[in-house]
Scaffold this motif. Structure first.
Motif, mmCIF file in Angstrom:
data_model
loop_
_atom_site.group_PDB
_atom_site.id
_atom_site.type_symbol
_atom_site.label_atom_id
_atom_site.label_comp_id
_atom_site.label_asym_id
_atom_site.label_seq_id
_atom_site.Cartn_x
_atom_site.Cartn_y
_atom_site.Cartn_z
ATOM 1 N N VAL A 1 76.965 -7.800 -65.395
ATOM 2 C CA VAL A 1 75.716 -8.351 -64.865
ATOM 3 C C VAL A 1 74.767 -7.197 -64.552
ATOM 4 O O VAL A 1 75.119 -6.273 -63.811
ATOM 5 N N LYS A 2 73.585 -7.243 -65.133
ATOM 6 C CA LYS A 2 72.545 -6.246 -64.864
ATOM 7 C C LYS A 2 71.600 -6.838 -63.819
ATOM 8 O O LYS A 2 70.969 -7.863 -64.042
ATOM 9 N N ARG A 3 71.530 -6.175 -62.676
ATOM 10 C CA ARG A 3 70.717 -6.681 -61.565
ATOM 11 C C ARG A 3 69.557 -5.737 -61.308
ATOM 12 O O ARG A 3 69.752 -4.543 -61.088
ATOM 13 N N LYS A 4 68.350 -6.277 -61.332
ATOM 14 C CA LYS A 4 67.187 -5.470 -60.981
ATOM 15 C C LYS A 4 67.218 -5.181 -59.497
ATOM 16 O O LYS A 4 67.694 -5.983 -58.702
ATOM 17 N N ARG A 5 66.668 -4.023 -59.118
ATOM 18 C CA ARG A 5 66.806 -3.540 -57.766
ATOM 19 C C ARG A 5 65.647 -3.959 -56.875
ATOM 20 O O ARG A 5 64.722 -4.655 -57.279
ATOM 21 N N PHE A 6 65.713 -3.495 -55.629
ATOM 22 C CA PHE A 6 64.737 -3.846 -54.598
ATOM 23 C C PHE A 6 63.319 -3.438 -54.998
ATOM 24 O O PHE A 6 62.360 -4.160 -54.786
ATOM 25 N N TRP A 7 63.181 -2.248 -55.608
ATOM 26 C CA TRP A 7 61.887 -1.754 -56.075
ATOM 27 C C TRP A 7 61.864 -1.813 -57.596
ATOM 28 O O TRP A 7 62.845 -1.462 -58.255
ATOM 29 N N ALA B 1 82.690 5.965 -68.895
ATOM 30 C CA ALA B 1 81.301 5.525 -69.047
ATOM 31 C C ALA B 1 81.244 4.484 -70.153
ATOM 32 O O ALA B 1 82.162 4.392 -70.989
ATOM 33 N N TYR B 2 80.168 3.716 -70.163
ATOM 34 C CA TYR B 2 80.038 2.658 -71.172
ATOM 35 C C TYR B 2 78.559 2.404 -71.471
ATOM 36 O O TYR B 2 77.662 2.834 -70.724
ATOM 37 N N ALA B 3 78.310 1.701 -72.562
ATOM 38 C CA ALA B 3 76.955 1.298 -72.936
ATOM 39 C C ALA B 3 76.957 -0.197 -73.219
ATOM 40 O O ALA B 3 77.979 -0.775 -73.611
ATOM 41 N N LEU B 4 75.793 -0.838 -73.000
ATOM 42 C CA LEU B 4 75.683 -2.293 -73.108
ATOM 43 C C LEU B 4 74.750 -2.709 -74.229
ATOM 44 O O LEU B 4 73.869 -1.962 -74.651
ATOM 45 N N ILE B 5 74.930 -3.948 -74.664
ATOM 46 C CA ILE B 5 73.938 -4.643 -75.463
ATOM 47 C C ILE B 5 73.636 -5.930 -74.708
ATOM 48 O O ILE B 5 74.547 -6.682 -74.348
ATOM 49 N N GLU B 6 72.371 -6.149 -74.367
ATOM 50 C CA GLU B 6 72.012 -7.275 -73.504
ATOM 51 C C GLU B 6 71.836 -8.565 -74.300
ATOM 52 O O GLU B 6 71.622 -8.537 -75.529
ATOM 53 N N LEU B 7 71.910 -9.695 -73.579
ATOM 54 C CA LEU B 7 71.803 -11.017 -74.190
ATOM 55 C C LEU B 7 70.536 -11.714 -73.719
ATOM 56 O O LEU B 7 70.240 -11.741 -72.522
ATOM 57 N N GLU B 8 69.810 -12.284 -74.663
ATOM 58 C CA GLU B 8 68.668 -13.132 -74.344
ATOM 59 C C GLU B 8 69.132 -14.576 -74.531
ATOM 60 O O GLU B 8 69.424 -15.010 -75.646
ATOM 61 N N ASP C 1 64.383 -0.893 -76.188
ATOM 62 C CA ASP C 1 63.303 -1.277 -75.265
ATOM 63 C C ASP C 1 63.213 -2.787 -75.079
ATOM 64 O O ASP C 1 62.255 -3.294 -74.514
ATOM 65 N N THR C 2 64.224 -3.530 -75.557
ATOM 66 C CA THR C 2 64.260 -4.986 -75.399
ATOM 67 C C THR C 2 65.306 -5.339 -74.360
ATOM 68 O O THR C 2 66.450 -4.898 -74.445
ATOM 69 N N THR C 3 64.905 -6.111 -73.365
ATOM 70 C CA THR C 3 65.822 -6.470 -72.292
ATOM 71 C C THR C 3 66.192 -7.946 -72.362
ATOM 72 O O THR C 3 65.423 -8.773 -72.868
ATOM 73 N N GLY C 4 67.354 -8.258 -71.847
ATOM 74 C CA GLY C 4 67.841 -9.626 -71.882
ATOM 75 C C GLY C 4 67.450 -10.409 -70.651
ATOM 76 O O GLY C 4 66.716 -9.945 -69.785
ATOM 77 N N GLY C 5 67.975 -11.632 -70.585
ATOM 78 C CA GLY C 5 67.690 -12.499 -69.451
ATOM 79 C C GLY C 5 67.862 -13.949 -69.836
ATOM 80 O O GLY C 5 68.205 -14.288 -70.974
#
Length: 475
Positions: free
Chosen positions: A36-42, A217-224, A238-242
């Motif tokens: 799970v990729k969570r955006k932070r407070f800022w 260490a690891y690297a991800l591929i995100e899901l849309e 430069d493409t992010t999931g969600g």
């Protein structure tokens, strides 16, 4: 300890790249593990990554598992040693007494990961196998993640693993000395004379044995992910999931607590700092003793990258009205004392608030802003900045930050720049270079130039310098 070792490893071999350091040995990270990729407070903070106990196949509908090919290659052989040494003395003499205090901290972290290998999924085959596959939107992990905003799924596409038993060794030595003499005198001769010298020391040596096939260490591929559970792999960096949301969406300029999104243009950088000005104004309005104490303690925290992360995490929890006990924090005793001192000062001034343009901020939020920016820095950046934290140098750095954010030049004879002459100028030039900013002398003029690189480092530098300068101001 392990988290610091893995972070150092990633900074050395893939700085600014796609690798994510493993923060806990308790995390089981295999290929296709869901993270799970969570955006932070800022908004400008790097996201937080939370590995789960599930793989992609666990949250897919149907009985046919996805089985992409795995490519294994030798990576590197890695052994690293990182040392910190801090030493200081203080002496005071009165008419008939003297007191001397001394302290010394030294720490060494040795990471012997040995030969490492890289495991990668065949992305082209994963892309073919994912065609027409659907996520189970009723699965607890999917449902709970979707309910929370600013979270996305990523799956592990690459990992760096150990190929042999290895170790992480931390050696910490802490010592202090106290000496003094005190005489009580009558009209003719001393009646009482006391002398005392004491030495306190505390040493620790911890060895952590790491088994074979441990992920470093690891690297991800995100899901849309669409409403019906269909998903696409985000193949571009430069493409992010969600998760697909109802209705049109727009990118908010302001973060959770008023942090602007980063823009590389100087004019936008100046606007961003202006939107954060109420945080700096609040810090500068604190009572002088509190500001002086914070200006002393924060640079001491900077001397340890792990302590910076711990301070940010504690302030993060306090913003959520939760506070983990310091006894649970794994850091040196002196750094625990520094962190505790900062937290005590926050509580002393916690009722102070400032309202501006409909926004309200507190001392807790303002210091969380500074600590979060510090947490974005590498160990080298923190070490350089810690060396530039005297009151006069910090105030001079603020002039350069203003110059950088407003696209202006600065005459060398400007009031306040005297602290940056000769040796301090070279330190400052190296410091700015760490944040993708060039500092140049052109005759009697100083110029700054932001190098167009991905990330938020120029803004991070500006936030920390403005925060420290707010504490260093004279009032």
């Amino acid at each position: 300890m392990f988290s610091t070792a893995s972070t150092n490893f990633v900074e050395e071999v893939d700085h600014g790249g796609s690798l994510i350091p493993v923060s806990s040995l308790n995390d089981t990270i295999a290929l296709l593990t869901v993270v799970v990729k969570r955006k932070r407070f800022w908004i400008w903070q790097r996201p937080k990554y939370l590995p789960t106990d599930f793989t992609l196949n666990d949250i897919l509908t149907g009985d046919t598992p996805v089985k992409p090919g795995v490519i294994e290659t030798d990576f590197i052989k890695y052994n690293g040693t990182y040392c910190d040494n801090i030493q200081g003395t203080l002496g005071t003499n009165f008419v008939q007494s003297n007191v001397s205090l001394g302290g010394k901290d030294s720490s060494k972290l040795q990471s012997s990961f040995g030969s490492l290998k890289k495991e990668e999924v065949d992305v082209q085959k994963l892309l073919r196998d994912s065609k027409d596959r659907v996520l189970d939107m009723s699965h607890g992990l999917v449902r709970q993640t979707k309910e929370k905003h600013k979270q996305a799924f990523g799956i592990v596409k690459e990992r760096i693993v150990t190929t042999q038993p290895c170790s992480v060794i931390e050696d910490v030595q802490q010592g202090g000395q106290c000496g003094g003499g005190l005489s009580f005198c009558g009209s003719k001769s001393p009646k009482v004379s006391l002398k005392e010298n004491a030495t306190l020391s505390k040493d620790s040596n911890i060895t952590m044995e790491i088994p074979i096939q441990t992920t470093i260490a690891y690297a991800l591929i995100e899901l849309e992910i669409q409403h019906d559970g269909r998903y696409e792999l985000c193949l571009m960096s430069d493409t992010t999931g969600g998760f697909e949301v109802d209705g049109p969406t727009r990118r908010e300029l302001m973060g959770v607590s008023g942090a602007p999104a980063y823009a590389s243009e100087k004019t936008c950088l100046g606007e961003d700092l202006e939107q954060l000005s109420h945080h700096f104004q609040l810090l500068s309005s604190l009572p002088t003793p509190i500001r002086s104490s914070l200006l002393q303690r924060i640079p001491q925290v900077m001397e340890d990258r792990g302590a910076v992360n711990l301070l940010q995490n504690v302030l993060d929890r306090m913003c959520e009205e939760k506070r983990p006990p310091l006894c649970d924090l794994t850091t040196t005793e002196s750094q625990k004392q520094n962190i505790q001192a900062v937290l005590d000062l926050v509580e002393q001034s916690g009722q102070v608030e400032l309202a501006k343009d409909g926004q309200s901020t507190s001392v807790l939020t303002a210091l969380h802003l500074i600590a979060s920016a510090m947490d974005e820095m590498t160990s080298d950046c923190l070490a350089l900045l810690a060396m530039c934290c005297s009151r006069t140098v910090v105030q001079a750095l603020e002039l350069l930050v203003q110059c950088m954010s407003k696209n202006k030049e600065l005459p060398l004879n400007s009031a306040g720049l005297a602290a940056l002459i000769e040796d301090d100028y070279e330190k400052t030039r190296s410091l700015f270079a760490c944040f993708n900013v060039s500092l140049r002398r052109d005759g009697d003029t100083l110029r700054t130039e932001i190098n167009q690189q991905p990330g938020n480092l120029p803004l991070v530098l500006c936030i920390v310098v403005r925060g420290l300068a707010s504490l260093a101001c004279c009032s």
